[in-house]
Scaffold this active site. Structure first.
Site, short mmCIF file in Angstrom:
data_model
loop_
_atom_site.label_atom_id
_atom_site.label_comp_id
_atom_site.label_asym_id
_atom_site.label_seq_id
_atom_site.Cartn_x
_atom_site.Cartn_y
_atom_site.Cartn_z
N GLU A 96 -5.59 -8.44 0.72
CA GLU A 96 -6.23 -8.13 2.00
C GLU A 96 -7.69 -7.81 1.74
OE1 GLU A 96 -4.53 -4.94 4.38
OE2 GLU A 96 -2.50 -5.67 3.97
N GLU A 106 0.79 -1.24 0.00
CA GLU A 106 0.00 0.00 0.00
C GLU A 106 0.82 1.29 0.00
OE1 GLU A 106 -2.98 0.10 3.05
OE2 GLU A 106 -4.01 -1.65 2.28
C1 GBH Z 1 -4.47 -1.89 5.38
O1 GBH Z 1 -4.52 -0.51 5.47
C2 GBH Z 1 -3.11 -2.30 5.89
O2 GBH Z 1 -2.35 -2.94 4.88
C3 GBH Z 1 -3.17 -3.14 7.12
O3 GBH Z 1 -1.91 -3.15 7.73
C4 GBH Z 1 -4.25 -2.60 8.01
O4 GBH Z 1 -4.24 -3.24 9.26
C5 GBH Z 1 -5.57 -2.83 7.33
O5 GBH Z 1 -5.58 -2.38 6.01
C6 GBH Z 1 -6.75 -2.22 8.05
O6 GBH Z 1 -6.62 -0.84 8.15
O7 GBH Z 1 -9.09 6.98 10.21
O8 GBH Z 1 -10.59 5.78 8.73
O9 GBH Z 1 -8.39 6.35 7.97
C7 GBH Z 1 -5.61 0.14 4.88
C8 GBH Z 1 -5.44 1.60 5.21
C9 GBH Z 1 -4.89 2.68 7.24
C10 GBH Z 1 -7.14 2.37 6.58
C11 GBH Z 1 -5.38 3.11 8.62
C12 GBH Z 1 -7.60 2.73 7.95
C13 GBH Z 1 -7.15 4.27 9.73
C14 GBH Z 1 -8.63 4.50 9.78
N1 GBH Z 1 -5.83 1.82 6.59
N2 GBH Z 1 -6.69 3.71 8.48
S1 GBH Z 1 -9.21 5.99 9.11
#
Ligand code: GBH
Length: 447
Positions: free
Chosen positions: A354, A170
């Site tokens: 994922e 990502e």
């Molecule tokens: C993926 O990120 C990652 O590859 C993985 O490590 C992660 O655990 C998983 O998905 C779930 O998040 O405040 O709404 O933005 C996807 C990108 C980054 C999206 C962190 C959610 C925080 C919530 N993610 N983000 S938000």
């Protein structure tokens, strides 16, 4: 356990490989054991206010000490593959290879192979060495060259047994949330000045793919986070905002890899630091294209510092992350069909690297949690993958995020994605109903 949805087409299910995923920083713990170097995530979790519940990922699921339990859980689940990531700072704590750091992954690979599970490591899942961040991190082109050196060390150590690799996880999250907005490490807020990090991460992918292929890897790919972008209305302004969001979230990462060129970035008023030969390296053919998919994104025009804003998707149920994480499985089918149309034969077989849903589940449970929402999310999205296959999209594998409850970055342990519950105080692992459901699905696909 069955969700209230129609059964899945077995003939199509049989054509998929099944997997589950984790990432090093999110599961390993043991941040001070066997001398790992520091990463930007060690720095980030120690900065007050950055992680919602103040947790530090250590010990977390403690997989550094419990890898055998993880492998046993994977074996009982019946997955074909396990997608885990390698910690750059364990392998190269101070720029030189660490025998102990490598030994952990070496042993994990052997245990997986013994259990009949294909190891499919990700080289980079966000834990950049702090010493490289001090020199500019992904803003600095030389980070891509350092990444190539790291890849050589890993390929020399594991390339005799590992044939399938993911390079960078990502890059869009690192660019947008890490460098543009600062919600993720390294926590910078550079807005559009963050964009050189796109090119340098893609360059790192290109170097790594070349090295891995030269050492006999048979299946290599980047993993991009994609979303189906929906304009909030038919208005000209919202459609233009959606176009820009698609550019900055999807196409800027897919076009160079698959087509050998960046989309026209004129509407964003930015240029990337591309040198001769870079795009040929970035677009050298790969055997797979990794897609992480969670939700569609509804976008409206904005008068703020950036010209778009993400808004709730009307009428959709949501995951634990709330209104900006709508559950719309059909949007995954639409995304995959659109990608097939846009990239044609340049799109290699897709691996869903994922897909999953989080909810705010407790750290300690005495009775099984209600896991119906996760099961119905997974069921709906696997059905969506099958629908895309039926429409002619080549899809090789489906991966659940995540095998385990783990450190959900800035959300700490407040959001849990696991098929397996983890008590972070004790490390105890307890399969959820979704684990039994996924196991039965894989079994049915194999019967
Ligand atoms: C993926 O990120 C990652 O590859 C993985 O490590 C992660 O655990 C998983 O998905 C779930 O998040 O405040 O709404 O933005 C996807 C990108 C980054 C999206 C962190 C959610 C925080 C919530 N993610 N983000 S938000």
């Amino acid at each position: 356990v069955t969700a209230d949805v129609p059964p899945l087409d077995r003939a199509l299910l049989r054509r998929l490989r099944f997997s589950a995923a984790t990432a090093a920083f999110q599961i390993e713990g043991a941040r001070d054991e066997d001398g790992p170097g520091r990463s930007i995530w060690d720095d980030f979790v120690e900065t007050p206010g950055r992680v919602r519940d103040g947790s530090t990922a250590d010990p977390g699921p403690d997989s550094y000490h419990r890898a055998d339990e993880d492998v046993a859980l994977l074996a009982r689940l019946g997955v074909d593959e396990y997608r885990f990531s390698m910690s750059w700072v364990r392998v190269l704590p101070d720029g030189r290879p660490s025998p102990q750091g490598l030994a952990y992954y070496d042993r994990l690979v052997d245990r997986l192979l013994d259990a009949g599970i294909t190891p499919t490591p990700t080289l980079y899942h966000w834990d950049l060495p702090s010493r490289l961040e001090e020199a500019g991190g992904w803003l600095n082109r030389s980070t891509a060259e350092r990444f190539a050196q790291y890849t050589e060390v890993v390929a020399d150590a594991l390339g005799d047994r590992v044939r399938q690799w993911y390079t960078i996880n990502e890059p869009v999250s690192t660019t947008l949330q890490g460098y543009a907005i600062g919600e993720l490490a390294p926590g910078r807020a550079l807005l559009f000045d963050a964009l050189p990090t796109v090119h340098h991460q893609l360059l790192a992918h290109g170097y790594a793919a070349r090295i891995l292929h030269a050492r006999g890897a048979t299946s290599v790919g980047i993993v991009n986070n994609h979303t189906q972008v929906l304009p909030a209305s038919d208005s000209e302004a919202d459609q233009q905002a959606a176009y820009l969001y698609d550019l900055i979230h999807n196409r800027m990462y897919a076009d160079p890899v698959l087509l050998g060129r960046y989309p026209d970035l004129e509407p964003l008023g930015v240029a990337l630091p591309v040198r001769d030969g870079d795009l040929a390296l970035i677009s050298a053919p790969c055997e797979l294209y990794g897609v992480n998919y969670y939700n569609p994104t509804t976008v409206a025009a904005s008068a703020g510092p950036v010209p778009f804003e993400v808004v709730p998707t009307p009428g959709a149920p949501v995951t634990g992350f709330g209104p900006l994480w709508p559950i719309v499985p059909e949007a995954l089918t639409a995304f995959l069909i659109d990608a097939r149309e846009r990239y044609g034969a340049a799109l290699p077989p897709v691996v869903i690297a994922e897909n999953g849903a989080s909810f705010p589940e407790p750290d300690h449970v005495d009775a099984p949690i209600d896991d119906t929402a996760r099961i119905s999310y997974l069921h709906g999205h696997i059905a969506a993958v099958l629908a895309a296959m039926r429409a002619g999209v080549r899809i090789d594998a489906y991966t659940v995020w995540s095998l385990l409850d783990n450190f959900e970055w800035a959300d700490g342990y407040t959001q849990r994605f696991g098929l397996v519950h983890v008590d972070m105080a004790t490390g105890e692992r307890t399969p959820k109903a979704s684990y039994a459901w996924y196991r039965a699905l894989i079994e049915e696909a194999r019967s």
